[in-house]
Design a protein around this motif. Sequence first.
Motif, PDB file in Angstrom:
ATOM      1  N   HIS A 186      -7.296  -5.626  20.132  1.00  0.00           N
ATOM      2  CA  HIS A 186      -8.392  -4.785  19.633  1.00  0.00           C
ATOM      3  C   HIS A 186      -8.132  -4.325  18.198  1.00  0.00           C
ATOM      4  O   HIS A 186      -6.996  -4.264  17.748  1.00  0.00           O
ATOM      5  CB  HIS A 186      -8.584  -3.567  20.537  1.00  0.00           C
ATOM      6  N   ASP A 187      -9.212  -3.994  17.516  1.00  0.00           N
ATOM      7  CA  ASP A 187      -9.162  -3.431  16.161  1.00  0.00           C
ATOM      8  C   ASP A 187      -9.372  -1.926  16.235  1.00  0.00           C
ATOM      9  O   ASP A 187     -10.143  -1.437  17.076  1.00  0.00           O
ATOM     10  CB  ASP A 187     -10.243  -4.035  15.266  1.00  0.00           C
ATOM     11  N   PHE A 188      -8.707  -1.201  15.330  1.00  0.00           N
ATOM     12  CA  PHE A 188      -8.842   0.247  15.273  1.00  0.00           C
ATOM     13  C   PHE A 188      -9.123   0.666  13.835  1.00  0.00           C
ATOM     14  O   PHE A 188      -8.371   0.313  12.924  1.00  0.00           O
ATOM     15  CB  PHE A 188      -7.570   0.929  15.786  1.00  0.00           C
ATOM     16  N   ASP A 189     -10.226   1.393  13.643  1.00  0.00           N
ATOM     17  CA  ASP A 189     -10.581   1.935  12.337  1.00  0.00           C
ATOM     18  C   ASP A 189     -10.004   3.341  12.236  1.00  0.00           C
ATOM     19  O   ASP A 189     -10.285   4.204  13.075  1.00  0.00           O
ATOM     20  CB  ASP A 189     -12.097   1.965  12.157  1.00  0.00           C
ATOM     21  N   ILE A 190      -9.177   3.552  11.221  1.00  0.00           N
ATOM     22  CA  ILE A 190      -8.407   4.784  11.108  1.00  0.00           C
ATOM     23  C   ILE A 190      -8.665   5.430   9.745  1.00  0.00           C
ATOM     24  O   ILE A 190      -8.616   4.762   8.716  1.00  0.00           O
ATOM     25  CB  ILE A 190      -6.898   4.484  11.257  1.00  0.00           C
ATOM     26  N   ASP A 191      -8.945   6.722   9.773  1.00  0.00           N
ATOM     27  CA  ASP A 191      -9.036   7.496   8.536  1.00  0.00           C
ATOM     28  C   ASP A 191      -7.645   8.018   8.203  1.00  0.00           C
ATOM     29  O   ASP A 191      -6.950   8.555   9.076  1.00  0.00           O
ATOM     30  CB  ASP A 191      -9.997   8.678   8.700  1.00  0.00           C
ATOM     31  N   ILE A 192      -7.250   7.849   6.946  1.00  0.00           N
ATOM     32  CA  ILE A 192      -5.917   8.257   6.491  1.00  0.00           C
ATOM     33  C   ILE A 192      -6.042   9.338   5.427  1.00  0.00           C
ATOM     34  O   ILE A 192      -6.818   9.209   4.475  1.00  0.00           O
ATOM     35  CB  ILE A 192      -5.144   7.053   5.895  1.00  0.00           C
ATOM     36  N   GLU A 193      -5.272  10.393   5.601  1.00  0.00           N
ATOM     37  CA  GLU A 193      -5.154  11.424   4.567  1.00  0.00           C
ATOM     38  C   GLU A 193      -3.688  11.493   4.171  1.00  0.00           C
ATOM     39  O   GLU A 193      -2.837  11.876   4.974  1.00  0.00           O
ATOM     40  CB  GLU A 193      -5.625  12.783   5.082  1.00  0.00           C
ATOM     41  N   MET A 194      -3.376  11.070   2.942  1.00  0.00           N
ATOM     42  CA  MET A 194      -1.996  11.108   2.475  1.00  0.00           C
ATOM     43  C   MET A 194      -1.598  12.547   2.162  1.00  0.00           C
ATOM     44  O   MET A 194      -2.368  13.306   1.581  1.00  0.00           O
ATOM     45  CB  MET A 194      -1.827  10.239   1.229  1.00  0.00           C
TER      46      MET A 194
ATOM     47  N   THR B 140       3.443  11.477  -1.124  1.00  0.00           N
ATOM     48  CA  THR B 140       3.866  10.097  -0.888  1.00  0.00           C
ATOM     49  C   THR B 140       4.701   9.951   0.381  1.00  0.00           C
ATOM     50  O   THR B 140       4.963   8.836   0.823  1.00  0.00           O
ATOM     51  CB  THR B 140       4.707   9.576  -2.076  1.00  0.00           C
ATOM     52  N   ASP B 141       5.097  11.083   0.987  1.00  0.00           N
ATOM     53  CA  ASP B 141       6.018  11.032   2.122  1.00  0.00           C
ATOM     54  C   ASP B 141       5.427  11.560   3.420  1.00  0.00           C
ATOM     55  O   ASP B 141       6.155  11.934   4.343  1.00  0.00           O
ATOM     56  CB  ASP B 141       7.306  11.781   1.792  1.00  0.00           C
ATOM     57  N   GLY B 142       4.103  11.600   3.494  1.00  0.00           N
ATOM     58  CA  GLY B 142       3.478  12.038   4.730  1.00  0.00           C
ATOM     59  C   GLY B 142       2.026  11.586   4.784  1.00  0.00           C
ATOM     60  O   GLY B 142       1.400  11.347   3.756  1.00  0.00           O
ATOM     61  N   PHE B 143       1.516  11.425   5.995  1.00  0.00           N
ATOM     62  CA  PHE B 143       0.090  11.140   6.140  1.00  0.00           C
ATOM     63  C   PHE B 143      -0.391  11.612   7.506  1.00  0.00           C
ATOM     64  O   PHE B 143       0.388  11.774   8.453  1.00  0.00           O
ATOM     65  CB  PHE B 143      -0.235   9.664   5.929  1.00  0.00           C
ATOM     66  N   THR B 144      -1.699  11.842   7.578  1.00  0.00           N
ATOM     67  CA  THR B 144      -2.373  12.183   8.828  1.00  0.00           C
ATOM     68  C   THR B 144      -3.385  11.094   9.119  1.00  0.00           C
ATOM     69  O   THR B 144      -4.152  10.708   8.230  1.00  0.00           O
ATOM     70  CB  THR B 144      -3.087  13.546   8.729  1.00  0.00           C
ATOM     71  N   GLN B 145      -3.367  10.571  10.344  1.00  0.00           N
ATOM     72  CA  GLN B 145      -4.344   9.553  10.710  1.00  0.00           C
ATOM     73  C   GLN B 145      -5.278  10.110  11.777  1.00  0.00           C
ATOM     74  O   GLN B 145      -4.868  10.872  12.652  1.00  0.00           O
ATOM     75  CB  GLN B 145      -3.682   8.276  11.204  1.00  0.00           C
ATOM     76  N   THR B 146      -6.544   9.727  11.674  1.00  0.00           N
ATOM     77  CA  THR B 146      -7.547  10.161  12.641  1.00  0.00           C
ATOM     78  C   THR B 146      -8.322   8.950  13.130  1.00  0.00           C
ATOM     79  O   THR B 146      -8.803   8.143  12.329  1.00  0.00           O
ATOM     80  CB  THR B 146      -8.529  11.166  12.006  1.00  0.00           C
TER      81      THR B 146
ATOM     82  N   THR C  52       0.854  -1.181   0.000  1.00  0.00           N
ATOM     83  CA  THR C  52       0.000   0.000   0.000  1.00  0.00           C
ATOM     84  C   THR C  52       0.892   1.233   0.000  1.00  0.00           C
ATOM     85  O   THR C  52       2.110   1.128   0.177  1.00  0.00           O
ATOM     86  CB  THR C  52      -0.901   0.048   1.256  1.00  0.00           C
ATOM     87  N   GLY C  53       0.292   2.392  -0.158  1.00  0.00           N
ATOM     88  CA  GLY C  53       1.047   3.643  -0.091  1.00  0.00           C
ATOM     89  C   GLY C  53       1.610   3.921   1.289  1.00  0.00           C
ATOM     90  O   GLY C  53       2.469   4.791   1.445  1.00  0.00           O
ATOM     91  N   LEU C  54       1.138   3.180   2.298  1.00  0.00           N
ATOM     92  CA  LEU C  54       1.646   3.353   3.658  1.00  0.00           C
ATOM     93  C   LEU C  54       2.906   2.540   3.932  1.00  0.00           C
ATOM     94  O   LEU C  54       3.579   2.763   4.934  1.00  0.00           O
ATOM     95  CB  LEU C  54       0.580   2.954   4.684  1.00  0.00           C
ATOM     96  N   ASP C  55       3.208   1.560   3.061  1.00  0.00           N
ATOM     97  CA  ASP C  55       4.358   0.697   3.331  1.00  0.00           C
ATOM     98  C   ASP C  55       5.629   1.531   3.460  1.00  0.00           C
ATOM     99  O   ASP C  55       5.957   2.346   2.590  1.00  0.00           O
ATOM    100  CB  ASP C  55       4.523  -0.338   2.216  1.00  0.00           C
ATOM    101  N   GLY C  56       6.321   1.333   4.585  1.00  0.00           N
ATOM    102  CA  GLY C  56       7.542   2.075   4.864  1.00  0.00           C
ATOM    103  C   GLY C  56       7.630   2.410   6.336  1.00  0.00           C
ATOM    104  O   GLY C  56       6.787   2.008   7.147  1.00  0.00           O
ATOM    105  N   ALA C  57       8.674   3.148   6.699  1.00  0.00           N
ATOM    106  CA  ALA C  57       8.909   3.550   8.083  1.00  0.00           C
ATOM    107  C   ALA C  57       8.581   5.031   8.232  1.00  0.00           C
ATOM    108  O   ALA C  57       8.937   5.845   7.380  1.00  0.00           O
ATOM    109  CB  ALA C  57      10.367   3.279   8.466  1.00  0.00           C
ATOM    110  N   TRP C  58       7.936   5.370   9.363  1.00  0.00           N
ATOM    111  CA  TRP C  58       7.417   6.716   9.565  1.00  0.00           C
ATOM    112  C   TRP C  58       7.773   7.238  10.955  1.00  0.00           C
ATOM    113  O   TRP C  58       7.817   6.474  11.920  1.00  0.00           O
ATOM    114  CB  TRP C  58       5.899   6.729   9.420  1.00  0.00           C
ATOM    115  N   LYS C  59       7.978   8.556  11.042  1.00  0.00           N
ATOM    116  CA  LYS C  59       8.170   9.226  12.330  1.00  0.00           C
ATOM    117  C   LYS C  59       7.014  10.190  12.559  1.00  0.00           C
ATOM    118  O   LYS C  59       6.649  10.959  11.664  1.00  0.00           O
ATOM    119  CB  LYS C  59       9.489  10.000  12.356  1.00  0.00           C
ATOM    120  N   GLN C  60       6.450  10.124  13.759  1.00  0.00           N
ATOM    121  CA  GLN C  60       5.362  11.031  14.098  1.00  0.00           C
ATOM    122  C   GLN C  60       5.925  12.435  14.327  1.00  0.00           C
ATOM    123  O   GLN C  60       6.930  12.614  15.028  1.00  0.00           O
ATOM    124  CB  GLN C  60       4.672  10.536  15.367  1.00  0.00           C
ATOM    125  N   THR C  61       5.278  13.444  13.728  1.00  0.00           N
ATOM    126  CA  THR C  61       5.726  14.824  13.892  1.00  0.00           C
ATOM    127  C   THR C  61       4.758  15.650  14.738  1.00  0.00           C
ATOM    128  O   THR C  61       5.118  16.721  15.224  1.00  0.00           O
ATOM    129  CB  THR C  61       5.898  15.517  12.528  1.00  0.00           C
TER     130      THR C  61
END
Length: 199
Positions: free
Chosen positions: A165-173, A176-182, A86-95
């Motif tokens: 537990h399961d978590f339903d998350i909304d993703i806004e890309m 390609t190098d950033g995303f916001t999850q809610t 997916t477009g999320l595959d990779g390593a990420w740091k929270q900002t």
Amino acid sequence: MMYANVEPADSTSGFAIASYTVDKDTVNENIIYGSSDTSVANSGSYKLIIEKSAKGYKQVIPDIESQGQHIKLTEEYDSTAATGTTGLDGAWKQTKSYSIKGKDTTVAKGTQYKTYYQGSVIWGNTYADSINKIHTGIGFGTFTMSGNKVKESMIASNYYDVRGHDFDIDIEMNGTDGFTQTIAYPDGSKGIEVYERLK
């Protein structure tokens, strides 16, 4: 690469995220950030000897210094089922991380890393409490993505309200190098986290 572990007996946990290089059967890991229980390490290098097996691989770290002792660490891993990329595959740091409840916004302070790869997800965080004591948290499991919706199913965590537990998350890309999850919670509050890709 990223790893995380949790000790079932007392729920202490640790994680690290690192860059790595491969030379035949040897992997060289260089820690970018790591935390274990109440301590943080921003550096360290490890040489791993890798031997593939029918179910996955065995790794040996010939020499780790721990509390003045030198130990040899051997670990065996089974492969997990890959479910595509997916477009999320990779390593990420929270900002940035904050929660919204009604008209109130609360900013969270701490450090968090997250890695997605072919249907698996892992994250680790550290934060300081009111007396400035460091705490470490981890979680890992599986995920599925459909459009801008992600479902994370947490297999393990040192947080009881995350584990199993399961978590339903909304993703806004954000390119390609950033995303916001809610994440929307039952009490009407929302948790929002912003990430940038590690390169």
